[in-house]
Scaffold this motif. Structure first.
Motif, PDB file in Angstrom:
ATOM      1  N   VAL A 368       0.826  -1.205   0.000  1.00 31.00           N
ATOM      2  CA  VAL A 368       0.000   0.000   0.000  1.00 31.00           C
ATOM      3  C   VAL A 368       0.860   1.255   0.000  1.00 31.00           C
ATOM      4  N   GLN A 369       1.947   1.237   0.763  1.00 33.71           N
ATOM      5  CA  GLN A 369       2.840   2.395   0.782  1.00 33.71           C
ATOM      6  C   GLN A 369       3.371   2.702  -0.619  1.00 33.71           C
ATOM      7  N   GLU A 370       3.771   1.680  -1.329  1.00 30.34           N
ATOM      8  CA  GLU A 370       4.273   1.880  -2.686  1.00 30.34           C
ATOM      9  C   GLU A 370       3.178   2.408  -3.605  1.00 30.34           C
ATOM     10  N   LYS A 371       1.996   1.830  -3.499  1.00 27.02           N
ATOM     11  CA  LYS A 371       0.886   2.284  -4.339  1.00 27.02           C
ATOM     12  C   LYS A 371       0.506   3.725  -4.010  1.00 27.02           C
ATOM     13  N   ASN A 372       0.436   4.046  -2.730  1.00 24.03           N
ATOM     14  CA  ASN A 372       0.057   5.401  -2.337  1.00 24.03           C
ATOM     15  C   ASN A 372       1.116   6.426  -2.737  1.00 24.03           C
ATOM     16  N   ASN A 373       2.385   6.078  -2.567  1.00 22.73           N
ATOM     17  CA  ASN A 373       3.451   7.004  -2.966  1.00 22.73           C
ATOM     18  C   ASN A 373       3.421   7.287  -4.464  1.00 22.73           C
ATOM     19  N   SER A 374       2.969   6.304  -5.236  1.00 25.69           N
ATOM     20  CA  SER A 374       2.886   6.511  -6.684  1.00 25.69           C
ATOM     21  C   SER A 374       1.776   7.493  -7.065  1.00 25.69           C
ATOM     22  N   LEU A 375       0.883   7.779  -6.108  1.00 24.96           N
ATOM     23  CA  LEU A 375      -0.214   8.718  -6.370  1.00 24.96           C
ATOM     24  C   LEU A 375       0.190  10.172  -6.133  1.00 24.96           C
ATOM     25  N   ILE A 376       1.319  10.398  -5.496  1.00 24.68           N
ATOM     26  CA  ILE A 376       1.724  11.778  -5.206  1.00 24.68           C
ATOM     27  C   ILE A 376       1.859  12.558  -6.516  1.00 24.68           C
ATOM     28  N   GLY A 377       1.161  13.687  -6.572  1.00 22.22           N
ATOM     29  CA  GLY A 377       1.128  14.499  -7.775  1.00 22.22           C
ATOM     30  C   GLY A 377      -0.080  14.232  -8.646  1.00 22.22           C
ATOM     31  N   VAL A 428       1.626  11.052   2.037  1.00 22.21           N
ATOM     32  CA  VAL A 428       1.144   9.735   2.466  1.00 22.21           C
ATOM     33  C   VAL A 428       1.423   9.602   3.949  1.00 22.21           C
ATOM     34  N   ASP A 429       0.418   9.166   4.711  1.00 26.22           N
ATOM     35  CA  ASP A 429       0.573   8.960   6.148  1.00 26.22           C
ATOM     36  C   ASP A 429      -0.037   7.615   6.500  1.00 26.22           C
ATOM     37  N   GLY A 430       0.795   6.587   6.555  1.00 23.23           N
ATOM     38  CA  GLY A 430       0.268   5.254   6.800  1.00 23.23           C
ATOM     39  C   GLY A 430      -0.593   4.805   5.634  1.00 23.23           C
ATOM     40  N   TYR A 431      -1.833   4.418   5.954  1.00 24.73           N
ATOM     41  CA  TYR A 431      -2.757   4.009   4.911  1.00 24.73           C
ATOM     42  C   TYR A 431      -3.499   5.196   4.294  1.00 24.73           C
ATOM     43  N   ASP A 432      -3.350   6.378   4.852  1.00 29.06           N
ATOM     44  CA  ASP A 432      -4.132   7.532   4.408  1.00 29.06           C
ATOM     45  C   ASP A 432      -3.316   8.468   3.539  1.00 29.06           C
ATOM     46  N   LEU A 433      -4.034   9.313   2.799  1.00 25.99           N
ATOM     47  CA  LEU A 433      -3.445  10.262   1.874  1.00 25.99           C
ATOM     48  C   LEU A 433      -3.731  11.691   2.316  1.00 25.99           C
TER      49      LEU A 433
END
Length: 440
Positions: A368-377, A428-433
């Protein structure tokens, strides 16, 4: 009479509590948020797994103390635990003034009105659907979403599950009654309908008309004010390519696949009495990603099932690493009395099962961390669930179901609950954005 309702268990149980609330209000009672202010208390119990039963008992004992120390006159139990245990529950807990099974809305109302000390048990035959056909449902919250029960019961005989013995066979609720309630929810400001049952894919299969779940979805999409429809609990063995295509299409029904797989090892699936094997699961998941590549896939797994070996758990763990689910929940096996699995040999030590859950969720957290970090921007569509007085704004993407999935914390002005907006993800903060409102 002032009445407090303690809501325990799943969203399906919570919907039942809404029906009970509406009936009590019709009788002229007042609902209160504080049990210390109540004359009568109803605990809507859960009995799905051991932890849920323990929570229900603890709540009954806690509130039962108010009969000695407060103004409380009567304490009642309703819901799944009452349906399953009935007389045993009443005999074990002298604090209780009555125990009511599923759907006993009118008898609960009668008991509250009479303030009777006559202790009794009223249980509903699970073949009846009275509790799904309430003419009125009470909506007290300001959330933009609502759970809508489309069926009850279950025809599956998973070896670990007591639900069929509690709620009976699978019975679809009529299309007309579901649409009527959906229109009622829309009139109360609900923008998202979350369709719940024990198996969303099976809706309509018990009708002579041969209606299917896509027929229901199409009717619900016609309702003005409803923007998102989320179909929950899709049994993988019944997920057809046609339904995959429908969920992946451009309509109000979200491309959100809630697929409780429970395990991936074929021997474990057979022991669980799940009518599917690893090969078929992989085919289904590949079909979803081929037809609807932008969809969200959520699943749940049970670890520590009787006989689960280290090798079988490692197979599950490696599968999760490889497939990279968007959302995932994991639970330790709970031995439920009356189920075939409770009698199986080689019960897994609780500490071993707990460690396996931790290991699986650590793995998922990294994914999830990898997926969420890919959403930045990236800019995403978000529905606003809440805006606090200090302007803390919390929302969700279409890929997130409330209460079980992640949230988006938003910086912006002028937003209101239920509003849809565009948000640029910045943290990204844990599971949240975290993100900023995009105004253009």
């Amino acid at each position: 009479m002032k009445v407090y309702i303690s809501r325990l268990g799943c969203p399906k149980n919570d919907v039942d509590a809404d029906y009970i609330s509406a009936r009590l209000l019709t009788d002229g009672h007042e609902l209160v948020d504080d049990p210390l202010q109540a004359d009568s208390v109803i605990v809507n119990t859960c009995a799905f797994i051991r932890a849920a039963k323990e929570e229900s008992i603890e709540e009954l004992l806690r509130l039962g103390q108010l009969k000695e120390n407060g103004k409380l006159k009567t304490l009642f139990a309703s819901g799944c635990m009452s349906q399953r245990y009935g007389s045993e529950l009443l005999d074990a807990m002298p604090e209780l003034d009555g125990v009511f099974g599923l759907g006993e809305i009118n008898t609960i109302a009668d008991a509250v009105r009479s303030v009777s000390s006559d202790r009794g048990v009223v249980r509903t035959e699970a073949d009846e659907l009275r509790y799904l056909c309430g003419e009125q449902r009470h909506i007290a919250d300001t959330l933009p979403y609502a759970y809508l029960k489309i069926a009850d019961g279950c025809n599956r005989r998973c070896s670990y599950c007591a639900i069929p013995s509690i709620r009976g066979r699978y019975r679809s609720r009529s299309l007309e009654s579901i649409v009527t309630e959906a229109e009622f929810l829309a009139s109360h400001g609900k923008k998202e309908l979350i369709l719940v049952s024990q198996e969303g894919t099976l809706w309509g299969a018990d009708f002579d008309s041969k209606q299917c779940i896509t027929d229901l979805l199409k009717e619900l999409e016609r309702i003005e004010g409803i923007e998102w429809i989320r179909l929950m609990y899709l049994h993988p063995a019944k997920l057809s390519e046609g339904l995959i295509e429908y969920l992946g299409a451009d309509n109000k029904t979200l491309s959100y696949f809630d697929l409780p797989l429970q395990h991936i090892n074929t021997e474990m699936l057979r022991a669980m009495n799940r009518p599917i094997d690893r090969h078929r699961i992989e085919e289904i998941l590949q079909t979803v990603r081929r037809i609807s590549p932008g969809s969200t896939i959520r699943t749940t797994f049970i670890v520590g099932f009787p006989g689960e070996t280290d090798e079988q758990f490692e197979e599950l763990l490696e599968f999760v690493r490889e497939f990279r689910f968007d959302r995932l929940g994991a639970f330790t096996y709970s031995a439920e009395e009356g189920t075939p699995a409770a009698q199986l040999p080689d019960q897994v030590d609780e500490e071993v099962a707990a460690e396996r859950v931790d290991q699986l969720m650590r793995c998922q957290f990294e994914i999830v961390q990898e997926k969420n970090n890919s959403l930045i921007g990236e800019v995403v569509d978000v529905i606003i669930d809440s805006v606090t007085p200090d302007e803390a704004i919390i929302g969700r993407t279409a890929g997130d179901c409330p209460e079980i999935d992640q949230e988006v914390h938003i910086n912006g002005d002028g937003l209101q609950t239920g509003e849809f907006c565009r948000v640029r993800i910045e943290s990204v903060d844990g599971y949240d954005l975290g993100g900023i409102l995009v105004t253009e």
